[in-house]
Design a protein around this motif. Structure first.
Motif, mmCIF file in Angstrom:
data_model
loop_
_atom_site.group_PDB
_atom_site.id
_atom_site.type_symbol
_atom_site.label_atom_id
_atom_site.label_comp_id
_atom_site.label_asym_id
_atom_site.label_seq_id
_atom_site.Cartn_x
_atom_site.Cartn_y
_atom_site.Cartn_z
ATOM 1 N N VAL A 44 0.844 -1.203 0.000
ATOM 2 C CA VAL A 44 0.000 0.000 0.000
ATOM 3 C C VAL A 44 0.874 1.245 0.000
ATOM 4 O O VAL A 44 0.596 2.228 -0.710
ATOM 5 C CB VAL A 44 -0.948 -0.005 1.219
ATOM 6 N N PHE A 45 1.932 1.209 0.781
ATOM 7 C CA PHE A 45 2.855 2.349 0.839
ATOM 8 C C PHE A 45 3.483 2.621 -0.520
ATOM 9 O O PHE A 45 3.485 3.765 -1.006
ATOM 10 C CB PHE A 45 3.946 2.077 1.881
ATOM 11 N N ALA B 108 2.518 1.702 -3.550
ATOM 12 C CA ALA B 108 1.514 2.143 -4.530
ATOM 13 C C ALA B 108 1.080 3.581 -4.237
ATOM 14 O O ALA B 108 0.928 4.400 -5.155
ATOM 15 C CB ALA B 108 0.307 1.202 -4.501
ATOM 16 N N GLY B 109 0.880 3.880 -2.957
ATOM 17 C CA GLY B 109 0.444 5.217 -2.565
ATOM 18 C C GLY B 109 1.460 6.285 -2.930
ATOM 19 O O GLY B 109 1.096 7.376 -3.398
ATOM 20 N N VAL B 110 2.733 5.987 -2.723
ATOM 21 C CA VAL B 110 3.794 6.941 -3.052
ATOM 22 C C VAL B 110 3.824 7.220 -4.554
ATOM 23 O O VAL B 110 3.925 8.378 -4.984
ATOM 24 C CB VAL B 110 5.163 6.391 -2.579
ATOM 25 N N ILE C 221 1.407 6.940 -6.735
ATOM 26 C CA ILE C 221 0.209 7.708 -7.126
ATOM 27 C C ILE C 221 0.309 9.149 -6.648
ATOM 28 O O ILE C 221 0.020 10.097 -7.392
ATOM 29 C CB ILE C 221 -1.065 7.035 -6.560
ATOM 30 N N LEU C 222 0.723 9.344 -5.384
ATOM 31 C CA LEU C 222 0.831 10.696 -4.824
ATOM 32 C C LEU C 222 1.790 11.560 -5.633
ATOM 33 O O LEU C 222 1.473 12.700 -5.975
ATOM 34 C CB LEU C 222 1.311 10.623 -3.373
ATOM 35 N N TYR D 252 7.150 8.146 -10.150
ATOM 36 C CA TYR D 252 6.661 9.476 -9.760
ATOM 37 C C TYR D 252 7.640 10.596 -10.132
ATOM 38 O O TYR D 252 7.240 11.749 -10.254
ATOM 39 C CB TYR D 252 6.262 9.527 -8.283
ATOM 40 N N VAL E 141 6.278 14.234 -2.415
ATOM 41 C CA VAL E 141 6.443 12.884 -1.871
ATOM 42 C C VAL E 141 7.501 12.880 -0.777
ATOM 43 O O VAL E 141 7.360 12.199 0.248
ATOM 44 C CB VAL E 141 6.820 11.886 -2.986
#
Length: 478
Positions: free
Chosen positions: A13-14, A16-18, A20-21, A166, A178
């Protein structure tokens, strides 16, 4: 270690979240200015946090607690020097950088001395950064291998791919946004470990104080005047060595290294950049204090044990932390690695593009072409960083020693050249290049022969560079 499902969920989750963010927060870039400088409208406090994240690698996260575990708090003297160096950068370097439309640190050298000095400085930065951050990327794989039991190469590729996603899509603005999250995560992970550790000790903080006092681990200042001259200069953590070494190292890393200077340009204003760089120095002192105190807590928990300092914190993570908390700490390790790696990709591509490609190969290219080439360069440098990490996997030396040595080869010459430009008006391009090259060669000899402690490396390199440049300048008059 049997890693639990919850830990893997947190890590996935971390990551993927990074990705996307960073992609979303970076917005759409229409020009090189947007991609490499975030359109120069990023707040100073955001840049301040991003600077701290960029200069904090997994080496810091793992090694500093281990340093306090085997020694004491003397490393804090170096961090006081870090703050002093950043104050000098704010007052001496940044006013010169914010005159005109400079886009890299090395643009100043081009204006002051000429294209040759600018190009040489950029090339030196590129080779230093690709090697040093290859080491840092490889170093990240070591604790992840111990904790997750995954192949180091897999860990390296995962970190590089997420950081590339990213950085490529969000540009510098995405990287900086980020970085703020990553800093809060790895620092929060260290604090969480400390709180959990305190609850395991019989008398909490009192146990830490008692164990530390008994072994003289509360010592912050070390004058070192009771040593011989040879031992004094081979002790990295004396007060003078810490203050001077930390100040000169910070002046080099935060005043001449595109990794940091790029972020300062992104504020768009001199006052904002000055607040960001000085603020980062204050935060770094607090951050290192937390890491060092965590090391004292680990000593109170384990006592004196025969173990490498870099392994004591991973040992605690593996053997003691409960599921869930372990996942957060591992995410913190990833965070410390990706903040440095993403910054490297962006700074390497910006320096290559602005200092080398545009002046020599594409003076009349349109913005669309420049942007596409910039993104291509980001991908290329990401691949080269992975290859660099693979190369250092074969080394038998300590990764900390390698990382310090690589930066020390060039930082003195680089900083000395900038100081020649700032402080001595009669020095020209020939003098600057002679000083630059002399500083690098002299430091190669010093490091190879192991003549002094690492805190003196940059000081010596700067001194040789400036003296050589001034001697060259004086000779041409006769």
């Amino acid at each position: 270690m049997n890693t639990h499902l919850i830990d893997y969920i947190i890590i996935v989750v971390f990551l993927a979240g990074v990705a996307i963010l960073g992609s979303v927060s970076g917005g759409k870039q229409k020009s090189v200015n947007d991609y490499f400088l975030g359109n120069k409208n990023i707040s100073w406090w955001t840049v301040c946090f991003a600077i701290v994240a960029a200069e904090t690698s997994t080496l810091t996260f793992i090694s500093i607690p281990g340093l306090a575990f085997i020694t004491n708090l003397n490393f804090l003297q170096v961090t006081f020097g870090y703050l002093l160096g950043r104050i000098i950068v704010a007052q001496l370097f940044l006013p010169a950088y914010f005159k005109g439309e400079l886009k890299t640190a090395y643009s100043y050298l081009g204006d002051r001395f000429g294209r040759k000095t600018r190009t040489f400085a950029s090339i030196v930065f590129i080779f230093t950064r690709i090697a040093a951050d290859g080491v840092r990327l490889f170093a990240t794989a070591i604790p992840l291998y111990l904790i997750l039991n995954i192949e180091p190469m897999i860990a390296i590729i995962v970190i590089a791919v997420v950081a590339l996603v990213y950085t490529y899509t969000g540009g510098l603005k995405g990287v900086i946004r980020v970085d703020v999250v990553l800093m809060l995560l790895y620092l929060g992970g260290a604090i969480l470990s400390a709180v959990y550790l305190l609850n395991l000790l019989p008398e909490g903080w009192t146990s830490v104080v008692q164990a530390s006092i008994n072994d003289n681990k509360m010592s912050v200042f070390n004058l070192g005047f009771d040593q011989s001259i040879s031992n004094f200069f081979n002790d990295p953590y004396t007060l003078l060595g810490g203050l001077l070494g930390g100040a000169f190292l910070s002046m080099a890393s935060h005043g001449t290294d595109q990794l940091i200077v790029q972020r300062l340009f992104a504020t768009g204003k001199l006052k904002s950049a000055q607040k960001a760089v000085i603020g980062s120095g204050v935060i770094v002192i607090l951050q290192f204090a937390i890491f060092l105190i965590l090391g004292l807590m680990l000593f109170a928990y384990y006592g004196p044990v025969d173990i490498k300092p870099d392994e004591i914190f991973p040992k605690f993570i593996i053997e003691v932390l409960p599921p869930g908390v372990t996942g957060i700490i591992i995410a913190g390790l990833f965070a410390a690695a990706m903040s440095t790696l993403a910054g490297s990709m962006s700074s390497l591509s910006s320096s290559t593009m602005i200092d080398i490609y545009l002046p020599f190969f594409a003076k009349d290219a349109n913005e669309a072409k420049k942007l596409s080439v910039s993104k291509l360069m980001t991908v290329i440098w990401a691949a080269l960083l992975v290859l660099s990490a693979m190369f250092f996997m074969e080394s038998t030396r300590s990764v900390v020693e390698i990382a310090l040595s690589i930066a020390s080869f060039t930082y003195g010459g680089l900083l000395g050249t900038f100081l020649l430009g700032f402080l001595f008006k009669n020095v020209n391009q020939r003098d600057a290049l002679r000083g630059f090259v002399s500083g690098i060669i002299f430091m190669a000899i010093v490091i190879f022969l192991n003549l002094v402690a690492w805190t003196w490396f940059t000081v010596i390199g700067v001194s040789v560079t400036i003296i050589t440049g001034l001697v060259s300048s004086s000779i041409k008059k006769y």
